[in-house]
Motif scaffolding. Sequence first.
Motif, PDB file in Angstrom:
ATOM      1  N   TYR A  28       0.777  -1.156   0.168  1.00 25.44           N
ATOM      2  CA  TYR A  28       0.010   0.075  -0.060  1.00 25.44           C
ATOM      3  C   TYR A  28       0.776   1.305   0.031  1.00 25.44           C
ATOM      4  O   TYR A  28       1.824   1.312   0.701  1.00 25.44           O
ATOM      5  CB  TYR A  28      -1.036   0.015   1.324  1.00 25.44           C
ATOM      6  CG  TYR A  28      -2.017  -1.127   1.240  1.00 25.44           C
ATOM      7  CD1 TYR A  28      -2.892  -0.952   0.243  1.00 25.44           C
ATOM      8  CD2 TYR A  28      -2.029  -1.859   2.053  1.00 25.44           C
ATOM      9  CE1 TYR A  28      -4.142  -1.846   0.262  1.00 25.44           C
ATOM     10  CE2 TYR A  28      -3.009  -2.945   1.821  1.00 25.44           C
ATOM     11  CZ  TYR A  28      -4.094  -2.975   1.109  1.00 25.44           C
ATOM     12  OH  TYR A  28      -4.803  -3.778   1.187  1.00 25.44           O
ATOM     13  N   VAL A  30       2.197   4.633   1.166  1.00 23.81           N
ATOM     14  CA  VAL A  30       2.053   5.530   2.413  1.00 23.81           C
ATOM     15  C   VAL A  30       2.891   6.702   2.039  1.00 23.81           C
ATOM     16  O   VAL A  30       3.606   6.916   1.027  1.00 23.81           O
ATOM     17  CB  VAL A  30       2.543   4.732   3.758  1.00 23.81           C
ATOM     18  CG1 VAL A  30       1.574   3.740   4.119  1.00 23.81           C
ATOM     19  CG2 VAL A  30       3.632   3.970   3.477  1.00 23.81           C
ATOM     20  N   SER A  34       6.110   2.620   0.655  1.00 20.84           N
ATOM     21  CA  SER A  34       4.912   1.906   0.459  1.00 20.84           C
ATOM     22  C   SER A  34       5.044   0.915   1.680  1.00 20.84           C
ATOM     23  O   SER A  34       6.045   0.666   2.236  1.00 20.84           O
ATOM     24  CB  SER A  34       5.217   1.144  -0.738  1.00 20.84           C
ATOM     25  OG  SER A  34       6.121   0.008  -0.705  1.00 20.84           O
TER      26      SER A  34
END
Lengths: 243, 398
Positions: A28, A30, A34
């Motif tokens: 994901y 961020v 990630s």
Amino acid sequence: MARAKTQAPDLALSDEIILSMKEISKDYPVADGSFRALNKVNLTVRRGEFLAILGPSGSGKSTLMNIIGCLDTPTEGSYYLSGLHIADQDEKTLAKIRNREVGFVFQSFHLLQRQTALENVKLPLTYANLSEREQTERAKRELARVGLSDKEESYPNQLSGGQQQRVAIARAIVNNPTILLADEPTGALDQKTGLQVMEIFRELNRDGRTIIMITHDPHIATFAGRVVRILDGELSEGGVADA
Amino acid sequence: MLKLGVVKQSVKMSAKNIKSNKMRSFLTMLGVIIGVAAVIALITTVSGVSDYMLDYFADMGAGSLTVSTTGTSLKSGLTENDLAEIRALENVESISPSVAVYTNVVRNELVSSDAKVTGKNQFYFIHNDLITRGRPLLESDMSGDVQVTVIDDAAAKKFFPGEDPLGKTVKIGGILYTVVGICDKDSNIMSALLGGSGDGTFYIPYKNALAMNGKNSVGNLEVYVKDTDHTDDLIDELEHLLDNTFNNASGAYSIFNMDSLLEMMNTMSDIMTKLLAGIASIALLVGGIGIMNMMLVSVTERTKEIGLRKALGATPAVIQLQFLLESVFLSVMGGLFGILFGEAISYAATKLIEIEFRFNLSAVFLGFFFSLLVGVVFGWAPARRASKLNPIDALRSE
């Protein structure tokens, strides 16, 4: 879909194996780079299995469930469900796969409040383009299986939590999916009702249904025939929960 | 490809959702109701009024030309010869001279010193259906020495109070005339403009009227057109003929074409209707924005439902269809109410201003079509947003 099947020569899919994950990772994005929610997960599920995926919150089990349920696609790795390759499918195809292959049971039931129990159970069938008569017939049959024949015309707010979850289970199996995918199915129920719901799962499994259940509760996991543990995005096979 | 079953289910769902939010749905619909009602009411009423006016003016001489001459010092008007030539033109059905005389009319002790007496021929009565009782002036009356008259209601009331005028006599300009017919008030615009004392009008054979005026030529003339599609050609021919008659003297005559006036009025009322409908459709636009607003709220409220439906196998297209149908449902229902409401308003309006109510089918179709359009246009974005929702996030939302 036939094309997807031919793309899996090295996985040796037999009729037995209905779910196969190889080196599945999910990242994901961020703020600083990630975050890896799943790290090279390998998982195989055979037809008729009752599998519990046990892990605390934040372990990546929701991410795993989303990928198993075809609600999300992995960043890396390959995932075959019922012989279908689940990466890089478009939204429409994923929706159809979910409709046919996966039956969801959620922690908070997710019933439509303005629809009767029967209408709620019929919902997956309306997207499967069955005749109205067949939809009703099958929905009634599944409601009877979970013991709610007398509640067909009740609305969710007229049902107890346990009854609502049973309606949700009927909905999950009404389209005869390959796997029944349950996410903390007893999380919103008291212990007694929770055990009743688990009894239903056990019965369904005895009738041959493949069930994958995600839970943080080791006790609930004991109902499953096989338990895998997930922690920090890594899956470890084997072991029975220490209840 | 969306199957019929999905559509049917979506329709049912939409109806259910609208029903379970009755107040909100109604308020949202209200915008469309008012918009459509305003458009329908305006179109129907305005076109009713303009139809009425056109009918009224058409009665005043559609299919006829009015030739007015002022003459020159050499030639004061149109002679019998000129009239015969005009009548001989191909597109001329018939003609009727119009000779106005203001003279004294006497019956017993009833006197009008300035009554309106108009000389006409038989064609005037053939072209204008005015006679209510008795008979019109006939060809046999036109020799110049038959003293008969047709009088209008006002004259009948004034000179024959409480009596049947037919067969009775009255002295016009000192000569005894027999009343042979009674007619409605002449609505010809030229006659109307000429006015009179309000004591009514006496129609007499035009040669008698010429004699009263001491003239032998006709000043005004109505030309009844055979084929109104070629009125312009006839006007050209008439101008050519009259130019010759008056030796190309400028301003010796003028030709007035009622049909061109009607055409102009038609165009104007068309423009008027469109303009008003345009203004009214702003209300429809506002209604559309209301629908869009409600649909956006609805999508937000039902995020979880959308997520669930997607998890259970609804494709983005199905979700979009469901929400689009809902907004179309709202706006079309608003449109239908608006049509009813608008027709009711225009019915009341036409009754109030005492004109005939005419059901305007094209306005109904327009109202329906526009409400449908509003539903699709303003429902599109919210439906699109719903279809694009990520099921994972949607299911997690509270």
